[in-house]
Design an enzyme around this catalytic site. Sequence first.
Site, PDB file in Angstrom:
ATOM      1  N   GLN A 131      -0.432  10.411  -3.169  1.00  0.00           N
ATOM      2  CA  GLN A 131      -0.910   9.114  -3.677  1.00  0.00           C
ATOM      3  C   GLN A 131      -2.152   8.668  -2.906  1.00  0.00           C
ATOM      4  OE1 GLN A 131       1.847   5.961  -2.723  1.00  0.00           O
ATOM      5  NE2 GLN A 131       1.055   4.590  -4.298  1.00  0.00           N
ATOM      6  N   GLY A 132      -3.289   8.580  -3.579  1.00  0.00           N
ATOM      7  CA  GLY A 132      -4.532   8.186  -2.902  1.00  0.00           C
ATOM      8  C   GLY A 132      -4.920   6.752  -3.218  1.00  0.00           C
ATOM      9  N   TYR A 133      -4.262   5.814  -2.562  1.00  0.00           N
ATOM     10  CA  TYR A 133      -4.596   4.394  -2.728  1.00  0.00           C
ATOM     11  C   TYR A 133      -5.365   3.879  -1.496  1.00  0.00           C
ATOM     12  CZ  TYR A 133      -1.403   3.301  -6.696  1.00  0.00           C
ATOM     13  OH  TYR A 133      -0.779   3.211  -7.907  1.00  0.00           O
ATOM     14  N   SER A 134      -4.679   3.926  -0.324  1.00  0.00           N
ATOM     15  CA  SER A 134      -5.195   3.221   0.857  1.00  0.00           C
ATOM     16  C   SER A 134      -6.492   3.831   1.370  1.00  0.00           C
ATOM     17  CB  SER A 134      -4.166   3.273   1.988  1.00  0.00           C
ATOM     18  OG  SER A 134      -2.939   2.757   1.555  1.00  0.00           O
ATOM     19  N   SER A 166       0.279  10.440   2.292  1.00  0.00           N
ATOM     20  CA  SER A 166       1.479  11.211   2.654  1.00  0.00           C
ATOM     21  C   SER A 166       1.478  12.557   1.945  1.00  0.00           C
ATOM     22  CB  SER A 166       2.752  10.455   2.258  1.00  0.00           C
ATOM     23  OG  SER A 166       2.844   9.241   2.942  1.00  0.00           O
ATOM     24  N   GLU A 249       7.640   2.527  -7.473  1.00  0.00           N
ATOM     25  CA  GLU A 249       7.924   2.913  -6.081  1.00  0.00           C
ATOM     26  C   GLU A 249       9.154   2.158  -5.564  1.00  0.00           C
ATOM     27  OE1 GLU A 249       4.491   2.436  -3.585  1.00  0.00           O
ATOM     28  OE2 GLU A 249       5.285   3.753  -2.041  1.00  0.00           O
ATOM     29  N   SER A 371       3.757  -4.431   3.219  1.00  0.00           N
ATOM     30  CA  SER A 371       4.245  -4.866   4.541  1.00  0.00           C
ATOM     31  C   SER A 371       5.137  -6.101   4.386  1.00  0.00           C
ATOM     32  CB  SER A 371       3.062  -5.182   5.452  1.00  0.00           C
ATOM     33  OG  SER A 371       2.443  -6.377   5.020  1.00  0.00           O
ATOM     34  N   ASN A 372       5.906  -6.396   5.439  1.00  0.00           N
ATOM     35  CA  ASN A 372       6.783  -7.575   5.390  1.00  0.00           C
ATOM     36  C   ASN A 372       6.006  -8.846   5.084  1.00  0.00           C
ATOM     37  OD1 ASN A 372       9.043  -6.106   5.876  1.00  0.00           O
ATOM     38  ND2 ASN A 372       9.641  -7.205   7.743  1.00  0.00           N
TER      39      ASN A 372
HETATM   40  C1  LIG Z   1       4.470   6.133   6.737  1.00  0.00           C
HETATM   41  C2  LIG Z   1       3.401   5.634   5.821  1.00  0.00           C
HETATM   42  C3  LIG Z   1       3.100   6.363   4.684  1.00  0.00           C
HETATM   43  C4  LIG Z   1       2.071   5.928   3.837  1.00  0.00           C
HETATM   44  N1  LIG Z   1       1.762   6.685   2.732  1.00  0.00           N
HETATM   45  C5  LIG Z   1       0.729   6.320   1.928  1.00  0.00           C
HETATM   46  C6  LIG Z   1       0.335   7.133   0.828  1.00  0.00           C
HETATM   47  O1  LIG Z   1       0.943   8.173   0.558  1.00  0.00           O
HETATM   48  N2  LIG Z   1      -0.724   6.751   0.092  1.00  0.00           N
HETATM   49  C7  LIG Z   1      -1.410   5.596   0.333  1.00  0.00           C
HETATM   50  O2  LIG Z   1      -2.344   5.283  -0.401  1.00  0.00           O
HETATM   51  N3  LIG Z   1      -1.057   4.786   1.382  1.00  0.00           N
HETATM   52  C8  LIG Z   1      -0.010   5.127   2.180  1.00  0.00           C
HETATM   53  N4  LIG Z   1       0.357   4.336   3.262  1.00  0.00           N
HETATM   54  C9  LIG Z   1      -0.460   3.157   3.570  1.00  0.00           C
HETATM   55  C10 LIG Z   1       0.214   1.833   3.315  1.00  0.00           C
HETATM   56  O3  LIG Z   1       0.253   1.548   1.944  1.00  0.00           O
HETATM   57  C11 LIG Z   1      -0.588   0.782   4.102  1.00  0.00           C
HETATM   58  O4  LIG Z   1      -0.394   1.055   5.472  1.00  0.00           O
HETATM   59  C12 LIG Z   1      -0.152  -0.631   3.801  1.00  0.00           C
HETATM   60  O5  LIG Z   1      -0.521  -0.983   2.499  1.00  0.00           O
HETATM   61  C13 LIG Z   1      -0.781  -1.635   4.796  1.00  0.00           C
HETATM   62  O6  LIG Z   1      -2.160  -1.478   4.790  1.00  0.00           O
HETATM   63  P1  LIG Z   1      -2.978  -1.255   6.160  1.00  0.00           P
HETATM   64  O7  LIG Z   1      -2.297  -0.166   6.930  1.00  0.00           O
HETATM   65  O8  LIG Z   1      -4.407  -1.085   5.811  1.00  0.00           O
HETATM   66  O9  LIG Z   1      -2.774  -2.591   6.999  1.00  0.00           O
HETATM   67  P2  LIG Z   1      -3.545  -3.960   6.758  1.00  0.00           P
HETATM   68  O10 LIG Z   1      -3.554  -4.296   5.317  1.00  0.00           O
HETATM   69  O11 LIG Z   1      -4.848  -3.898   7.488  1.00  0.00           O
HETATM   70  O12 LIG Z   1      -2.579  -4.974   7.494  1.00  0.00           O
HETATM   71  C14 LIG Z   1      -2.543  -5.117   8.921  1.00  0.00           C
HETATM   72  C15 LIG Z   1      -1.552  -6.229   9.245  1.00  0.00           C
HETATM   73  O13 LIG Z   1      -2.023  -7.476   8.672  1.00  0.00           O
HETATM   74  C16 LIG Z   1      -1.011  -8.029   7.815  1.00  0.00           C
HETATM   75  N5  LIG Z   1      -1.637  -8.668   6.663  1.00  0.00           N
HETATM   76  C17 LIG Z   1      -2.576  -8.117   5.841  1.00  0.00           C
HETATM   77  N6  LIG Z   1      -2.897  -8.986   4.850  1.00  0.00           N
HETATM   78  C18 LIG Z   1      -2.142 -10.091   5.031  1.00  0.00           C
HETATM   79  C19 LIG Z   1      -2.014 -11.317   4.319  1.00  0.00           C
HETATM   80  N7  LIG Z   1      -2.714 -11.568   3.216  1.00  0.00           N
HETATM   81  N8  LIG Z   1      -1.106 -12.237   4.779  1.00  0.00           N
HETATM   82  C20 LIG Z   1      -0.371 -11.982   5.914  1.00  0.00           C
HETATM   83  N9  LIG Z   1      -0.472 -10.839   6.631  1.00  0.00           N
HETATM   84  C21 LIG Z   1      -1.328  -9.890   6.193  1.00  0.00           C
HETATM   85  C22 LIG Z   1      -0.156  -6.854   7.393  1.00  0.00           C
HETATM   86  O14 LIG Z   1       1.154  -7.263   7.039  1.00  0.00           O
HETATM   87  C23 LIG Z   1      -0.157  -5.995   8.654  1.00  0.00           C
HETATM   88  O15 LIG Z   1       0.800  -6.465   9.559  1.00  0.00           O
HETATM   89  C24 LIG Z   1       1.365   4.738   4.118  1.00  0.00           C
HETATM   90  C25 LIG Z   1       1.690   4.006   5.274  1.00  0.00           C
HETATM   91  C26 LIG Z   1       2.688   4.450   6.119  1.00  0.00           C
HETATM   92  C27 LIG Z   1       3.008   3.638   7.347  1.00  0.00           C
END
Ligand SMILES: Cc1cc2nc3c(=O)[nH]c(=O)nc-3n(C[C@H](O)[C@H](O)[C@H](O)COP(=O)(O)OP(=O)(O)OC[C@H]3O[C@@H](n4cnc5c(N)ncnc54)[C@H](O)[C@@H]3O)c2cc1C
Length: 391
Positions: A131-134, A166, A249, A371-372
Amino acid sequence: MDLRFSPEDEAFRREWADWLAAELSGRFAMVRGRGGPGDEHALTGERRAWERRLGEAGWSCIGFPREVGGRDATLTQQVIYYEEYARAGGPGRLGHIGEGLLGPTLVHFGSEPQKRRFLPAIVRGEEIWCQGYSEPNAGSDLANVQTRARLEGDEWVIEGQKVWTSWAQWSDWCFVVCRTDPSSSRHHGLSYLLVPMQQPGIEIRPIVQITGTSEFSEVFYNGARTAAENVVGAPGDGWKVAMGTLAFERGASTLGQQFAFANELREIIEVAKRNGRARDPLIRQRIADAWIGLQLQRCNALRTLSGGGSQLSREAMISKIFWATWHRSLGKLAMDVQGPEAEIARAAPYELTPLQRLFLFSRSDTIYAGSNQIQRNLIAQRALGLPREPR
Ligand SMILES: Cc1cc2nc3c(=O)[nH]c(=O)nc-3n(C[C@H](O)[C@H](O)[C@H](O)COP(=O)(O)OP(=O)(O)OC[C@H]3O[C@@H](n4cnc5c(N)ncnc54)[C@H](O)[C@@H]3O)c2cc1C
């Protein structure tokens, strides 16, 4: 509200459990319990063979339509499927993203040729998906996607970077959210492209995680190509399709995961009994609390099912934040139950026990799939009617 399973569903459960027990004690005994979080690199060749075996026996993608090789199984049967898989100690599924995320997306949004091309290969376990989102600046804020794609003749050409992908290194295909309208911003002008991974325009750099393994990678798209017809929905409709995938998902596999959690809790209890920490008054309290949390997850899953399993129901909304928070604290409990030995690797250089892997990987539960903090925002807005979060 009737929370019981019907006699047909129970018969389905027995048939599947018997098949799993026979296979996982026979030819595939070596993959039993392997390949889960923190153990992703284990036996990938054997686990690919397992994917093909599931497909050949008709035990893969059971929710897909019959005409592409599925069983048209109900949501309840799909949940039973995941429950029994976990109970039997089925190995980490390399086909999970194809089966659970891309497959249902294509069933809903794909063209007929796309369904015929891609779904049977997922069912047969022949093509693995990621999955290529992030991206570095598009995680929680996915609408900020910067990866671009442009049409050149009959191909899309893709430039940009994804991160946290992943299983990228084991995948044949990736669904990539790209900006195809260069003048667009936010969730407009995005497209959902299906991109083959084995090509010179793609560079995969695995990221070593605290588990010592690389479940995810950075993926660089330097002029990567895919055929013009490999866009799901219309060009520019990528946001709608991408959100559809996110809803899947949180579907059947998540509703059925308490059985895997129950296995982990059972192991923690066994360790506590063996090493005497089961007599520690605080540990006993925490084990009882963990068990209560597990029962609540089961009840919530059952009432979600009895209500038809709507993705937007209040039950579905609280499920992600509840299980993620619970599972992360189970990881801490797993360490505390072991005592000081918990901090020592089983062997050099970094061989971890299943409970150590549970602790380390469960740190990520409250991040991926929303995220939470993001879940709380959604509950505030959609369940409680609070105004949208200010930007
Ligand atoms: C084990 C694992 C597998 C993954 N696999 C994939 C995958 O296969 N494909 C893919 O595309 N992605 C994948 N991800 C990525 C995942 O979707 C992102 O990590 C997630 O969406 C959070 O984005 P970020 O890491 O950029 O954190 P950020 O968005 O930068 O967030 C950082 C912190 O800020 C908080 N925050 C952000 N915005 C807000 C807001 N508006 N209000 C309050 N708090 C906020 C967040 O909760 C977090 O604590 C994976 C992540 C993990 C950990």
